[in-house]
Design a protein around this motif. Structure first.
Motif, PDB file in Angstrom:
ATOM      1  N   MET A  40      29.511 -50.822  25.035  1.00 37.51           N
ATOM      2  CA  MET A  40      29.363 -50.581  26.472  1.00 37.51           C
ATOM      3  C   MET A  40      28.607 -49.282  26.731  1.00 37.51           C
ATOM      4  O   MET A  40      28.064 -49.089  27.818  1.00 37.51           O
ATOM      5  CB  MET A  40      30.746 -50.516  27.131  1.00 37.51           C
ATOM      6  CG  MET A  40      31.573 -51.784  26.942  1.00 37.51           C
ATOM      7  SD  MET A  40      30.804 -53.235  27.702  1.00 37.51           S
ATOM      8  CE  MET A  40      30.935 -52.806  29.428  1.00 37.51           C
ATOM      9  N   GLU A  41      28.579 -48.403  25.728  1.00 41.74           N
ATOM     10  CA  GLU A  41      27.860 -47.138  25.839  1.00 41.74           C
ATOM     11  C   GLU A  41      26.975 -46.950  24.608  1.00 41.74           C
ATOM     12  O   GLU A  41      27.282 -46.152  23.717  1.00 41.74           O
ATOM     13  CB  GLU A  41      28.844 -45.970  25.963  1.00 41.74           C
ATOM     14  CG  GLU A  41      29.736 -46.048  27.190  1.00 41.74           C
ATOM     15  CD  GLU A  41      30.761 -44.923  27.228  1.00 41.74           C
ATOM     16  OE1 GLU A  41      30.730 -44.122  28.172  1.00 41.74           O
ATOM     17  OE2 GLU A  41      31.589 -44.859  26.295  1.00 41.74           O
ATOM     18  N   PRO A  42      25.889 -47.714  24.488  1.00 45.01           N
ATOM     19  CA  PRO A  42      25.070 -47.643  23.279  1.00 45.01           C
ATOM     20  C   PRO A  42      24.469 -46.259  23.037  1.00 45.01           C
ATOM     21  O   PRO A  42      24.160 -45.915  21.889  1.00 45.01           O
ATOM     22  CB  PRO A  42      23.978 -48.694  23.532  1.00 45.01           C
ATOM     23  CG  PRO A  42      23.949 -48.873  25.011  1.00 45.01           C
ATOM     24  CD  PRO A  42      25.342 -48.657  25.471  1.00 45.01           C
ATOM     25  N   GLU A  43      24.301 -45.446  24.079  1.00 45.16           N
ATOM     26  CA  GLU A  43      23.734 -44.111  23.885  1.00 45.16           C
ATOM     27  C   GLU A  43      24.681 -43.196  23.105  1.00 45.16           C
ATOM     28  O   GLU A  43      24.256 -42.154  22.593  1.00 45.16           O
ATOM     29  CB  GLU A  43      23.394 -43.488  25.234  1.00 45.16           C
ATOM     30  CG  GLU A  43      24.566 -43.180  26.128  1.00 45.16           C
ATOM     31  CD  GLU A  43      25.056 -44.388  26.924  1.00 45.16           C
ATOM     32  OE1 GLU A  43      25.997 -44.231  27.724  1.00 45.16           O
ATOM     33  OE2 GLU A  43      24.478 -45.484  26.736  1.00 45.16           O
ATOM     34  N   LYS A  44      25.959 -43.582  23.003  1.00 41.71           N
ATOM     35  CA  LYS A  44      26.930 -42.800  22.244  1.00 41.71           C
ATOM     36  C   LYS A  44      27.164 -43.353  20.839  1.00 41.71           C
ATOM     37  O   LYS A  44      28.089 -42.921  20.154  1.00 41.71           O
ATOM     38  CB  LYS A  44      28.265 -42.733  22.992  1.00 41.71           C
ATOM     39  CG  LYS A  44      28.190 -41.960  24.301  1.00 41.71           C
ATOM     40  CD  LYS A  44      29.557 -41.845  24.934  1.00 41.71           C
ATOM     41  CE  LYS A  44      29.498 -41.045  26.231  1.00 41.71           C
ATOM     42  NZ  LYS A  44      30.846 -40.893  26.851  1.00 41.71           N
ATOM     43  N   VAL A  45      26.357 -44.298  20.423  1.00 40.22           N
ATOM     44  CA  VAL A  45      26.504 -44.921  19.108  1.00 40.22           C
ATOM     45  C   VAL A  45      25.518 -44.285  18.135  1.00 40.22           C
ATOM     46  O   VAL A  45      24.325 -44.163  18.439  1.00 40.22           O
ATOM     47  CB  VAL A  45      26.267 -46.444  19.188  1.00 40.22           C
ATOM     48  CG1 VAL A  45      26.227 -47.056  17.798  1.00 40.22           C
ATOM     49  CG2 VAL A  45      27.349 -47.096  20.039  1.00 40.22           C
ATOM     50  N   ALA A  46      26.023 -43.904  16.958  1.00 43.07           N
ATOM     51  CA  ALA A  46      25.190 -43.363  15.882  1.00 43.07           C
ATOM     52  C   ALA A  46      25.402 -44.221  14.636  1.00 43.07           C
ATOM     53  O   ALA A  46      26.540 -44.387  14.172  1.00 43.07           O
ATOM     54  CB  ALA A  46      25.547 -41.908  15.594  1.00 43.07           C
ATOM     55  N   LEU A  47      24.332 -44.765  14.106  1.00 43.35           N
ATOM     56  CA  LEU A  47      24.401 -45.691  12.972  1.00 43.35           C
ATOM     57  C   LEU A  47      23.789 -45.027  11.740  1.00 43.35           C
ATOM     58  O   LEU A  47      22.670 -44.497  11.802  1.00 43.35           O
ATOM     59  CB  LEU A  47      23.661 -46.986  13.306  1.00 43.35           C
ATOM     60  CG  LEU A  47      24.255 -47.770  14.488  1.00 43.35           C
ATOM     61  CD1 LEU A  47      23.177 -48.495  15.243  1.00 43.35           C
ATOM     62  CD2 LEU A  47      25.303 -48.752  13.996  1.00 43.35           C
ATOM     63  N   HIS A  48      24.512 -45.081  10.624  1.00 46.72           N
ATOM     64  CA  HIS A  48      24.076 -44.479   9.367  1.00 46.72           C
ATOM     65  C   HIS A  48      23.942 -45.584   8.322  1.00 46.72           C
ATOM     66  O   HIS A  48      24.953 -46.164   7.900  1.00 46.72           O
ATOM     67  CB  HIS A  48      25.082 -43.427   8.893  1.00 46.72           C
ATOM     68  CG  HIS A  48      25.419 -42.395   9.927  1.00 46.72           C
ATOM     69  ND1 HIS A  48      24.760 -41.184  10.027  1.00 46.72           N
ATOM     70  CD2 HIS A  48      26.351 -42.404  10.937  1.00 46.72           C
ATOM     71  CE1 HIS A  48      25.277 -40.483  11.023  1.00 46.72           C
ATOM     72  NE2 HIS A  48      26.240 -41.198  11.602  1.00 46.72           N
ATOM     73  N   VAL A  49      22.730 -45.901   7.944  1.00 50.17           N
ATOM     74  CA  VAL A  49      22.465 -46.917   6.924  1.00 50.17           C
ATOM     75  C   VAL A  49      22.141 -46.200   5.615  1.00 50.17           C
ATOM     76  O   VAL A  49      21.220 -45.379   5.564  1.00 50.17           O
ATOM     77  CB  VAL A  49      21.297 -47.834   7.345  1.00 50.17           C
ATOM     78  CG1 VAL A  49      21.023 -48.864   6.249  1.00 50.17           C
ATOM     79  CG2 VAL A  49      21.612 -48.520   8.665  1.00 50.17           C
TER      80      VAL A  49
END
Length: 603
Positions: A339-348
């Protein structure tokens, strides 16, 4: 004188004629009146009877009005004549003047009943029979039918299907018997019976073919079956040793069971082999992305918003993988559900071979407002070569279990030193719900938050299934019947992890497994012992497993799950993937992308 005699004679004859004919005329006239009176009374009675029958017919018509004729052909009694049908026609002609016999109220049921000479009560009984799923009675001497008659009629309708199944099964049984008799014959025997048995076996096999039901059998199958039956009777008279026949059948049964076990083992091996290989399309995708990555300017190889990667206030997710397409689905589904994609951080995190392709993919397909980074394990210099060598020595024959990527999950605090919490996602999962509320879980001073695989769960496992609890060094420290939990969607408190030094505990058990075989392959057994009594169990709806093998996961459980996991060998990006579960994964792949089109990757 002569004239007088002549007149006298004439007079006498006239009187005689009158005396004879007058009674006849009077009687005839009287009889005609009586007959006319009787005929009149009978006609009146007939008309009254017809009118009465017409009223009965109208009542019946009102009962059946609105009924429609079923598609199937009505039952018809060829040996009985319906009097009510003729009365109905007479009544319609006399009362309504409907000489043509057409149905004025438009009821198809009556029309078909008249055309087929079937009485209207029979139509009513047919409607009742359809509602009760039994055959309607034929019009005979009695109007009703006993329950026994109805049951017999129903059995007659079921009998053809049962006979169909029995015929196919009987022919297969005949083949088994014929082969058994053939094996009882002396070696190299070429007798007439042996030749006949071989001929009948070929005939029946040819008739059976790939048939699965009686309708698939040729017309000559019944003749072949009877011929085989006669041949088997001959063989039974010659080979009448029941003990030898029973021994031969037992040997054949054991042989078939062994063949089934061999086929199952071979299928399992091939499935494992297919799951450990890279499909041609994915290999092509990786090569094309790698080539294009090295053509980029160094400045264009960097991701934006890298300052967010160390912000502990964001929702951080880690994925360890060497599969570009699988990582793309995890990233796309996680961002889509948020609901808040701007607060998502993805580490691959990936290996050096796949780092260029992974980076190029997410440069071309950025995850919207979310922040993403791709880490190369070769850049993690703090991972000692000793630990890598230890994994190689703990070889299980499956590169998935000895891969450094698979065991890097035990180094999360070192990989992300600035973070306090992180969610670990396997690359074979799909995120369907916003995971924001997962971060508010009360960890109760423990390290790991996971879904428990207890009884009632399709992936039910206990400690003793994965760990050799009989070993003294493990048996005294762990409960053999403790429920296992699932890797694939885990919330880790990295601060508590560092405080309790879980990574050192992992190294201890890794060394123990090097000395002796104390658990099954993979990282899950090591996780069970490393995080023993350090796991908070989450609601099952957070993480549903079993989509990578035939586990029978219900669609309702899948729809309401936050994360679904394709654990097992049948991954959704492989041809061996289970088709009924693939759509949940493939809807996050845009197959119209040029790279996927050029590498022939499609649903």
């Amino acid at each position: 004188m002569k004239l007088a005699l002549k007149c006298q004679r004439i007079s006498f004859l006239v009187l005689l004629s009158f005396s004879v004919l007058s009674p006849i005329v009077l009687v005839s006239h009287r009889l005609s009146k009586i007959t006319s009176s009787i005929a009149h009374r009978e006609f009146v009675q007939d008309v009254a009877s017809i009118q009465s029958n017409a009223e009965i017919l109208n009542a019946i018509q009102q009962e059946v009005e609105g009924l429609r004729e079923p598609a199937q052909v009505l039952y018809k009694d060829e040996h009985s004549v319906s009097s009510v049908g003729s009365i109905a026609q007479q009544a319609a002609d006399l009362v309504d003047g409907n000489v043509s016999g057409n149905n004025q109220d438009g009821s198809e049921e009556k029309k078909h009943a008249q055309e087929k000479n079937v009485s209207l009560p029979l139509v009513e009984e047919k409607r009742y029979a359809r509602e009760k799923n039994v055959s309607p009675p034929l019009m005979g001497g009695k109007q009703g039918r006993s329950d026994e008659t109805v049951r017999v009629q129903a059995n007659r309708r079921i009998q053809p299907q049962r006979v169909t199944d029995e015929r196919l099964r009987e022919m297969r049984d005949q083949l088994i018997q014929a082969r058994a008799y053939l094996s009882l014959a002396p070696p190299n025997s070429n007798s007439a019976l042996v030749k006949e048995l071989r001929l009948r076996i070929k005939e029946v096999e040819r008739s059976l073919g790939d048939a699965t039901k009686d309708s698939n059998l040729p017309r000559s199958s019944l003749q072949k079956m009877r011929a085989m039956e006669a041949t088997l009777f001959k063989a039974a008279t010659i080979y009448n040793d029941c003990g030898a026949m029973a021994s031969k059948l037992r040997a054949m049964e054991q042989n078939f069971e062994e063949q089934v076990r061999t086929q199952k083992n071979q299928a399992t091996y091939l499935t494992h082999l297919a799951s450990r290989t890279t499909p041609k399309g994915l290999h092509c995708l990786s090569m094309r992305l790698t080539t294009d990555y090295f053509e980029l300017h160094p400045k264009d190889q960097l991701f934006p918003k890298q300052q967010n990667l160390n912000n502990p206030d964001l929702y951080h997710y880690a994925v360890f993988s060497d599969n570009v397409l699988a990582c793309a689905v995890v990233v796309n589904s996680t961002v889509s559900a948020s609901m808040e994609p701007e607060k998502v951080a993805l580490h691959v995190v990936t290996d050096a071979v796949n780092f260029p392709a992974m980076t190029m993919w997410f440069l071309l397909n950025p995850p919207g407002k979310a922040t993403i980074e791709v880490k190369n394990i070769d850049d993690l210099s703090w991972i000692s070569s000793k630990h890598v060598l230890m994994l190689k020595e703990h070889d299980s024959g499956d590169s998935r279990y000895t891969s450094v990527l698979n065991h890097l999950r035990f180094y999360l605090p070192e990989i992300f030193p600035s973070l306090d919490k992180i969610v670990l996602l396997d690359h074979d999962v799909v995120v369907q719900r916003d995971l924001k509320s997962l971060w508010r879980t009360n960890m109760q001073g423990k390290v790991n938050g996971a879904v428990e695989n207890c009884e009632g769960n399709l992936s039910f496992r206990q400690m003793y299934m994965l760990i050799n609890i009989s070993d003294p060094s493990l048996g005294r420290n762990f409960d053999a019947k403790a429920c296992a939990w699932a890797f694939g969607m885990n919330l880790f408190d990295l601060r508590e992890w560092r405080r309790q030094n879980i990574t050192a505990l992992y190294h201890k058990y890794l060394e123990l497994g090097k000395k002796q075989q104390v658990w099954k392959s993979g990282s899950l057994p090591l996780g069970l012992v490393a995080f023993y009594n350090q796991t908070v169990f989450l609601d099952r709806r957070w993480h549903v497993l079993g989509l990578g093998y035939e586990s029978g996961v219900q669609p309702l459980d899948i729809e309401r799950a936050a994360v679904i996991h394709y654990d097992g060998d049948m991954k959704p990006w492989l041809e061996i993937g289970i088709s009924k579960y693939k759509n949940y994964w493939s809807k996050y792949v845009n197959y119209d992308r040029p790279y996927l089109q050029s590498c022939n990757i499609h649903e």
